[in-house]
Write a protein that holds these residues in place. Sequence first.
Motif, PDB file in Angstrom:
ATOM      1  N   LYS A 337      16.050   1.527 -24.008  1.00 21.90           N
ATOM      2  CA  LYS A 337      16.159   0.832 -22.728  1.00 21.90           C
ATOM      3  C   LYS A 337      15.751   1.770 -21.605  1.00 21.90           C
ATOM      4  O   LYS A 337      16.281   2.865 -21.475  1.00 21.90           O
ATOM      5  CB  LYS A 337      17.598   0.348 -22.504  1.00 21.90           C
ATOM      6  N   SER A 360       5.977  -8.119 -18.372  1.00 26.78           N
ATOM      7  CA  SER A 360       6.571  -8.366 -19.685  1.00 26.78           C
ATOM      8  C   SER A 360       5.547  -9.015 -20.620  1.00 26.78           C
ATOM      9  O   SER A 360       5.406  -8.615 -21.786  1.00 26.78           O
ATOM     10  CB  SER A 360       7.801  -9.261 -19.536  1.00 26.78           C
ATOM     11  N   LEU A 365       6.598  -6.870 -24.232  1.00 32.22           N
ATOM     12  CA  LEU A 365       7.946  -6.319 -24.386  1.00 32.22           C
ATOM     13  C   LEU A 365       8.942  -7.173 -23.593  1.00 32.22           C
ATOM     14  O   LEU A 365       8.603  -7.681 -22.520  1.00 32.22           O
ATOM     15  CB  LEU A 365       8.016  -4.878 -23.858  1.00 32.22           C
ATOM     16  N   ILE A 367      11.502  -7.690 -20.900  1.00 27.96           N
ATOM     17  CA  ILE A 367      11.964  -7.008 -19.697  1.00 27.96           C
ATOM     18  C   ILE A 367      13.011  -7.910 -19.061  1.00 27.96           C
ATOM     19  O   ILE A 367      12.699  -9.012 -18.598  1.00 27.96           O
ATOM     20  CB  ILE A 367      10.825  -6.706 -18.709  1.00 27.96           C
ATOM     21  N   ILE A 382      13.422  -2.404 -19.284  1.00 26.71           N
ATOM     22  CA  ILE A 382      12.334  -2.487 -20.256  1.00 26.71           C
ATOM     23  C   ILE A 382      12.920  -2.137 -21.621  1.00 26.71           C
ATOM     24  O   ILE A 382      13.449  -1.041 -21.819  1.00 26.71           O
ATOM     25  CB  ILE A 382      11.205  -1.513 -19.893  1.00 26.71           C
ATOM     26  N   TYR A 384      12.737  -1.714 -25.846  1.00 27.19           N
ATOM     27  CA  TYR A 384      11.759  -1.356 -26.880  1.00 27.19           C
ATOM     28  C   TYR A 384      12.458  -0.613 -28.017  1.00 27.19           C
ATOM     29  O   TYR A 384      13.627  -0.203 -27.900  1.00 27.19           O
ATOM     30  CB  TYR A 384      10.655  -0.470 -26.290  1.00 27.19           C
ATOM     31  N   GLU A 391       5.390   0.318 -29.404  1.00 26.09           N
ATOM     32  CA  GLU A 391       6.338  -0.156 -28.389  1.00 26.09           C
ATOM     33  C   GLU A 391       6.738   0.976 -27.441  1.00 26.09           C
ATOM     34  O   GLU A 391       6.862   0.780 -26.227  1.00 26.09           O
ATOM     35  CB  GLU A 391       7.591  -0.738 -29.061  1.00 26.09           C
ATOM     36  N   ALA A 395       6.159   0.749 -23.467  1.00 28.31           N
ATOM     37  CA  ALA A 395       7.305   0.789 -22.547  1.00 28.31           C
ATOM     38  C   ALA A 395       7.095   1.833 -21.467  1.00 28.31           C
ATOM     39  O   ALA A 395       7.331   1.579 -20.275  1.00 28.31           O
ATOM     40  CB  ALA A 395       8.588   1.077 -23.329  1.00 28.31           C
TER      41      ALA A 395
END
Length: 461
Positions: A337, A360, A365, A367, A382, A384, A391, A395
Motif C-alpha cells: 500500500k 487506476s 491497479l 486505487i 495505491i 499492489y 505490479e 505502483a
Amino acid sequence: MTPALPTAFVATLHALLGEDGWRTDDRALEAHAQDNSWRHTLPAGVAFPRDREQVVALVRACREHRIALVARGAGTGTTGAAVPMEGSIVLSFARMNRILAIQPGDRCAVVEPGVLNGDLQQALMPHGLFWPPDPSSAEICSIGGNLACNAGGPRAVKYGTSRDNVLGLVAVTGAGELITCGGPYTKDATGYDLTHLLVGSEGTLALIVEATLKLTPLPVTQAGLRVLYRDADAAAQAVSRLMAQPVVPTRLEFMDAGSLELLRRNGADVPEAGAMLLVEADGDHDTLPYLLQALAAAAEGDGLIALDVAMEGSARETLWAARKALSPALRSIAPGKINEDVVVPVSRIPALVAGVQALSAEFGLPIVTFGHAGNGNLHVNILYHPDDAGENARAHAALPRVFALTLALGGTLSGEHGIGLAKRDFMAQAFTPATLAAMRAIKGALDPEGILNPGKVLPPV
C-alpha cells in the motif's frame, strides 16, 4: 553494521542520562529503527531524556561531535520522518510525558511532547474541554509527533489542524539553545511567528520540549448524515456545495466505491453505491436540528441515492467505526500500500477524484480514495503485490503521477502526514528554487551544523 560512536561522546551521554537513559542494546535499537512507513535503519544509540535540560545538553553534545539526532514520539508516522539515518542516534521523548498544567480559565493545557493524545483527551474531559486534532492513531500517538507533522484528522474541517491549536512552544534548536515562543493567549502580534514555523517542521529545525495547547469546549451533542451517491463525481460535487454554505460541518469524509466494497467485505452494513459522504455537525440540542437540515439540503443534488440521519449513540458510532477501519482493511485487497494524503482546493475535488480513477485504469491497479473532503485532503491508496515485479513497478510509476495531478490542480503534497523521506524528492516540484532556498536558509539559521533529522523534508541540493 552501525558505525561506532566517538568514545568521548558516549561517555558524555552515560554521565548525562545514566544507564537507563542511554541504550545501545539490540532490543532498544530495533525498537527505534522504523516508524509506520516500514522504512528501517538501526540507530547507533537511543537517548531517553527526562527534562529539557537534558535535551539541551544532548543536542550540544551531538553538535560538538557532529552526530545526527532524530527525535521520536510514538513512531506512528507514515513518511519515515522518525526513521534514523546510519550513524545517527534517536532521541525518544517517551519519558517526557507529563501534563504540566490544565488551565480551564485560559482554555489551554501545558504538556511535554511525550504525552499521548488519547491520555490528554481523557484528562481534559472532566473540565469539559478537548484538544481538536484527532488523527486515526489518536489513542497512541504523541502530542510531540502531532506537532512535528501538523497532524489533523476528521475534525480539522471545523477545528483546524495541530498548527491551529497550539499557542506556544519551548524548543531546543540545533545550536543547543532553548527558545520560547508564544504563550497562553490567542492574540500575538509580537515579532516573528516561530510557534507556527516549528509546527510541521518534523524535528528538522528544533526539538519541542513543551507546548501550550489551545483547548475547545466539548460540544453538547453531535449527529451525522450518511449520504450515498451514484458515483464519485456526484459525491465530490456535493462536497463543494457543503463547503460553500454557512454551516461548517465538524467532519466531512469521502469514500469511493472501492472503500465501500471494502467496508462490506469486512462486515459493515453499507448499501451498494458509487460513493458515500459521512457528514457530522455538533452544537446544542436547540440548534443541532437546524444545522443538520442545512447540511442535508446542501448534500442533495444530482446523483443522490439516499440520505440517512444518525443521531447520538450506536448508529453514529457505527458510522465512524466503519470509517476508521478502512485504512488497516486495505491490506486485505493487496499486501502493498502506498498511502498519500494529498490536498487540493475543495472546488477541485471532483477533478482529483476523476484523475485518480483514470490513473487506476491506466496502471491496472486498484486505487482506493477516501479522506477528509471538507479540507480537500484525500488519502489516495495505491494497492499492489510487492512480490509481483510488474505490479511493484506500476505502483511506483503511478505515485509521481498522483503528485503531478495534485500540483496541477493547485494542491499540495501533504495535509497531515508530512514529508519525511517519502515525499522529500517531490518537494522540488511543489516549490520554486527561491522558496526552497528560503527554507534551507531557515534550516541553516536554527540548525547550523545540520544535525537535526538530516535528509528529511528538504530535497538534496
